[in-house]
Design an enzyme around this catalytic site. Structure first.
Site, PDB file in Angstrom:
ATOM      1  N   SER A   1     -21.115   2.035 -42.068  1.00 11.12           N
ATOM      2  CA  SER A   1     -21.625   1.605 -40.788  1.00 11.12           C
ATOM      3  C   SER A   1     -20.568   1.505 -39.694  1.00 11.12           C
ATOM      4  CB  SER A   1     -21.933  -0.029 -40.916  1.00 11.12           C
ATOM      5  OG  SER A   1     -23.413  -0.131 -41.411  1.00 11.12           O
TER       6      SER A   1
ATOM      7  N   ASN B   1     -29.478   6.753 -43.058  1.00  8.59           N
ATOM      8  CA  ASN B   1     -30.452   5.943 -42.102  1.00  8.59           C
ATOM      9  C   ASN B   1     -31.722   5.524 -42.854  1.00  8.59           C
ATOM     10  OD1 ASN B   1     -32.482   8.103 -41.737  1.00  8.59           O
ATOM     11  ND2 ASN B   1     -30.808   8.980 -40.771  1.00  8.59           N
TER      12      ASN B   1
ATOM     13  N   TYR C   1     -22.922   3.597 -36.368  1.00 10.11           N
ATOM     14  CA  TYR C   1     -23.610   2.238 -36.420  1.00 10.11           C
ATOM     15  C   TYR C   1     -22.576   1.157 -35.904  1.00 10.11           C
ATOM     16  CZ  TYR C   1     -27.744   3.632 -38.654  1.00 10.11           C
ATOM     17  OH  TYR C   1     -29.155   4.468 -39.204  1.00 10.11           O
TER      18      TYR C   1
ATOM     19  N   ASP D   1     -12.718  13.967 -47.615  1.00 11.29           N
ATOM     20  CA  ASP D   1     -14.238  14.535 -47.574  1.00 11.29           C
ATOM     21  C   ASP D   1     -14.792  13.968 -48.666  1.00 11.29           C
ATOM     22  OD1 ASP D   1     -16.007  17.599 -46.862  1.00 11.29           O
ATOM     23  OD2 ASP D   1     -16.569  15.501 -47.308  1.00 11.29           O
ATOM     24  N   ILE D   2     -15.664  13.013 -48.564  1.00 15.48           N
ATOM     25  CA  ILE D   2     -16.367  12.451 -49.594  1.00 15.48           C
ATOM     26  C   ILE D   2     -17.376  13.481 -50.446  1.00 15.48           C
ATOM     27  CG2 ILE D   2     -18.622  11.586 -48.525  1.00 15.48           C
ATOM     28  CD1 ILE D   2     -18.105   9.079 -50.272  1.00 15.48           C
TER      29      ILE D   2
ATOM     30  N   GLY E   1     -22.681  12.333 -39.200  1.00 19.71           N
ATOM     31  CA  GLY E   1     -21.684  11.818 -39.871  1.00 19.71           C
ATOM     32  C   GLY E   1     -21.723  12.104 -41.334  1.00 19.71           C
ATOM     33  N   VAL E   2     -21.329  11.108 -42.220  1.00 17.62           N
ATOM     34  CA  VAL E   2     -21.106  11.507 -43.603  1.00 17.62           C
ATOM     35  C   VAL E   2     -22.560  11.834 -44.264  1.00 17.62           C
ATOM     36  CG1 VAL E   2     -21.342   8.984 -44.523  1.00 17.62           C
ATOM     37  CG2 VAL E   2     -20.215  10.695 -45.975  1.00 17.62           C
ATOM     38  N   ASP E   3     -23.715  11.356 -43.694  1.00 16.73           N
ATOM     39  CA  ASP E   3     -25.182  11.796 -43.931  1.00 16.73           C
ATOM     40  C   ASP E   3     -25.420  13.247 -44.002  1.00 16.73           C
ATOM     41  OD1 ASP E   3     -28.356  10.480 -42.954  1.00 16.73           O
ATOM     42  OD2 ASP E   3     -27.660  11.410 -44.938  1.00 16.73           O
TER      43      ASP E   3
END
Ligand code: APR
Length: 176
Positions: free
Chosen positions: A122, A29, A126, A15-16, A37-39
């Site tokens: 992406s 985005n 995406y 997990d970043i 997601g990661v955002d």
């Protein structure tokens, strides 16, 4: 003696938002107002001050990068970049994805950081084809590391096993 290029990259599964690096890259985005997601994970982990700061930026075009603080994240900085949405490959998706890495590295250089972690930009919502995206990520990273000595460690943080395996497989071709 300069470290071999392959020793400057690290591919991990995880997990970043937990990575103890100077800067993490967010697959955002164009609004920069968060998402899934990661955002979503980065905004949740960083806390509400992150959104308060991204609101002041006023968005980010695809392929570009914007910097904020990391707030409650272990990372001091977040480099928000906006990947292209895959639409068949007849547009400039490859070039735009490459620009995400180029501009994120440019931001990292300007911040003067030594360690930076990337998600697989992406390749989630995406829908960019995984192997094609990983090739771009690794080739742009190799080019950057061949021309810049100040970044000592680039981590690729893979959330899923399939992404992890693809980075491992392609890094052998590109870095060894
Ligand atoms: N740490 C690391 N990687 C993660 C994490 C996490 N906590 N969560 C998800 N990922 C991975 C996904 O599994 C995928 O491999 O990040 C990669 C990118 O997927 P997305 O987060 O869906 O990003 P992307 O495909 O670039 O789509 C961006 O999704 O979340 C929205 O606001 C975002 O609209 C934007 C779009």
């Amino acid at each position: 003696m300069e470290k071999a290029l392959k020793d400057k990259i690290e591919i991990v599964q995880g997990d970043i938002t937990k990575m103890e690096v100077d800067a993490i890259v967010n697959a955002a985005n164009t609004s920069l107002l968060g998402g899934g997601g990661v955002d979503g994970a980065i905004h949740r982990a960083a806390g509400p001050e992150l959104l308060a700061e991204t609101r002041t930026i006023g968005g980010c075009p695809t392929g570009e990068a914007r910097v904020t603080k990391g707030y409650r994240l272990p990372a001091r900085w977040v480099i928000h970049t906006v990947g292209p949405i895959w639409s068949g490959g007849y547009g400039e998706e490859d070039e735009l994805l490459a620009k995400c890495y180029i501009n994120s590295f440019k931001a990292a250089l300007e911040l003067g950081v030594a360690t930076v972690a990337f998600p697989s930009i992406s390749t989630g919502a995406y829908r960019f084809p995984l192997k094609r995206a990983v090739n771009i990520a690794l080739r742009e990273t190799k080019f950057f590391l061949q021309h810049n000595q100040s970044i000592k460690k680039v981590m690729f943080v893979c959330f899923g096993g399939d992404v992890y395996k693809k980075y491992q497989e392609l890094s052998k071709e590109i870095f060894e």
